[in-house]
Design a protein around this motif. Structure first.
Motif, short mmCIF file in Angstrom:
data_model
loop_
_atom_site.label_atom_id
_atom_site.label_comp_id
_atom_site.label_asym_id
_atom_site.label_seq_id
_atom_site.Cartn_x
_atom_site.Cartn_y
_atom_site.Cartn_z
N ALA A 79 -13.76 -25.41 -31.76
CA ALA A 79 -12.33 -25.05 -31.81
C ALA A 79 -12.06 -23.73 -32.14
CB ALA A 79 -11.54 -26.10 -32.83
N PHE A 80 -13.00 -23.06 -32.90
CA PHE A 80 -12.99 -21.62 -33.22
C PHE A 80 -13.38 -20.71 -32.05
CE2 PHE A 80 -14.17 -17.84 -36.01
CZ PHE A 80 -12.87 -17.26 -36.23
N THR A 81 -12.80 -19.96 -31.55
CA THR A 81 -13.01 -19.09 -30.26
C THR A 81 -13.20 -17.80 -30.60
OG1 THR A 81 -11.01 -18.80 -29.10
CG2 THR A 81 -11.90 -20.90 -28.94
N ASP A 82 -13.64 -16.81 -29.74
CA ASP A 82 -13.60 -15.36 -30.00
C ASP A 82 -12.03 -14.77 -29.61
OD1 ASP A 82 -16.19 -15.52 -30.07
OD2 ASP A 82 -16.72 -14.86 -27.98
N ASN A 83 -11.42 -15.58 -29.53
CA ASN A 83 -10.02 -15.11 -29.42
C ASN A 83 -9.04 -15.34 -30.67
OD1 ASN A 83 -9.95 -14.29 -26.58
ND2 ASN A 83 -9.81 -16.45 -26.17
N MET A 84 -9.71 -15.64 -31.71
CA MET A 84 -9.09 -15.95 -33.14
C MET A 84 -9.74 -15.16 -34.26
SD MET A 84 -9.22 -20.19 -32.58
CE MET A 84 -8.61 -21.05 -31.10
N PHE A 85 -8.66 -14.79 -35.09
CA PHE A 85 -9.03 -14.42 -36.52
C PHE A 85 -9.01 -15.80 -37.31
CE2 PHE A 85 -6.58 -10.41 -35.39
CZ PHE A 85 -7.78 -9.55 -35.38
N CYS A 86 -9.59 -15.76 -38.35
CA CYS A 86 -9.14 -16.50 -39.44
C CYS A 86 -8.80 -15.72 -41.06
CB CYS A 86 -10.07 -17.42 -39.80
SG CYS A 86 -11.70 -17.04 -40.52
N SER A 87 -7.72 -16.28 -41.65
CA SER A 87 -7.29 -15.13 -42.74
C SER A 87 -6.81 -16.24 -43.67
CB SER A 87 -6.49 -14.54 -42.22
OG SER A 87 -5.94 -13.54 -43.28
N ALA A 88 -6.98 -16.11 -45.04
CA ALA A 88 -6.53 -16.97 -46.06
C ALA A 88 -6.74 -16.28 -47.34
CB ALA A 88 -6.68 -18.51 -46.09
N LYS A 89 -6.36 -16.98 -48.51
CA LYS A 89 -6.72 -16.74 -49.78
C LYS A 89 -6.70 -18.31 -50.55
CE LYS A 89 -5.59 -11.82 -51.00
NZ LYS A 89 -4.68 -11.15 -51.76
N PRO A 90 -7.22 -18.50 -51.61
CA PRO A 90 -7.28 -19.84 -52.26
C PRO A 90 -5.88 -20.13 -52.50
CG PRO A 90 -9.14 -18.57 -53.06
CD PRO A 90 -8.40 -17.70 -52.23
N ARG A 91 -5.33 -21.12 -52.04
CA ARG A 91 -4.09 -21.78 -52.12
C ARG A 91 -2.96 -21.01 -51.48
NH1 ARG A 91 -6.94 -22.24 -56.87
NH2 ARG A 91 -5.53 -20.92 -57.95
N MET A 92 -3.49 -19.93 -50.71
CA MET A 92 -2.29 -19.05 -50.06
C MET A 92 -2.46 -19.28 -48.44
SD MET A 92 -2.41 -15.99 -52.67
CE MET A 92 -0.88 -15.20 -51.99
N ASP A 93 -1.59 -19.57 -47.79
CA ASP A 93 -1.59 -19.93 -46.24
C ASP A 93 -0.47 -19.92 -45.67
OD1 ASP A 93 -3.11 -20.66 -43.94
OD2 ASP A 93 -3.57 -22.41 -44.60
#
Length: 246
Positions: A180-194
């Motif tokens: 489900a995670f493809t080359d067209n996606m970033f992933c980004s977050a911080k602990p408990r921040m989204d």
């Protein structure tokens, strides 16, 4: 975001850890400090975000248009429910989801929306620049920011625009999504921040330029195991240009 990423379990525990009652660890934005932000509404209720990229065009997430497309587009808002002199409301003249958008994993989760007439540019309503092919996308550990009217840690939709600064994560951190995670996606977050449910379609910004579109993620907003996923805008430059000349 997609999949109704709400805190259904351990709500009290999570709430006690979050720094504020806002989009999972964010804060209320200064009113009208993000004049490109759009609220896509049905019956006067916010459903998804979007952002103004020219006088008559918005960018948003294609999955927002799967079930109902009769949105009103509200620009110049801080509160989505209260009257504000800065607000401008539009019908949608046409919308163009990417032809390869996948309803299974939200790959190519991008849509271009043409308003029924051009906006009147004001201090509260202005387009934002977006990343083109060949531009520099944020590297791992770079700080990026986003905004929206999505849900907080209790699953409640918020009335005032919220904003959040998060961190770009290495791609291996998103392997928990599998295919489900493809080359067209970033992933980004911080602990408990989204970002969370209702923030879909909003921009992910790097140095003031929209580089991503809030797309989807795990069922629990703020989970370190399944951080938020964002469509990479620079992968679609040719399609964006050809679509906006229709």
């Amino acid at each position: 975001m997609g999949f109704l990423r709400l805190f259904f379990t351990s709500a009290l525990l999570y709430a006690s850890l979050l720094p504020g009652d806002c989009i999972t660890g964010g804060k209320e934005a200064k009113a009208h400090s993000r004049p490109y932000m759009a609220s896509l509404q049905l019956g006067g209720k916010h459903q998804c975000g979007g952002f103004l990229i020219s006088s008559q065009w918005l960018m948003s997430a294609a999955h927002c248009f799967q079930d109902d497309t009769g949105f009103k587009v509200v620009l110049g808002a801080h509160s989505v429910s209260q009257p504000e002199d800065t607000k401008q409301t539009f019908d949608i003249a046409a919308y163009y989801p990417h032809p390869d958008f996948s309803t299974e994993n939200y790959d190519n989760d991008i849509v271009l929306v043409k308003l029924n007439q051009p906006v009147t540019e004001t201090a509260a309503v202005k387009p934002v620049k977006f990343q083109q092919a060949g531009g520099t996308d944020p590297a791992t550990n770079a700080e990026v920011d986003t905004a929206g009217w999505g849900a907080n840690s209790w699953g409640q939709r918020l009335d005032q625009l919220q904003e959040l600064t998060i961190t770009m994560l290495p791609r291996h951190r998103c392997n928990s999504y599998g295919v489900a995670f493809t080359d067209n996606m970033f992933c980004s977050a911080k602990p408990r921040m989204d970002t969370c449910d209702g923030d879909s379609g909003g921009p992910l910004l790097y140095n003031g330029i929209a580089v991503g579109i809030t797309s989807n993620g795990g069922r629990s907003c703020g989970s370190t195991r399944k951080p938020g996923l964002y469509t990479i805008i620079s992968h679609y430059s040719d399609w964006i240009t050809s679509t906006m000349t229709k």
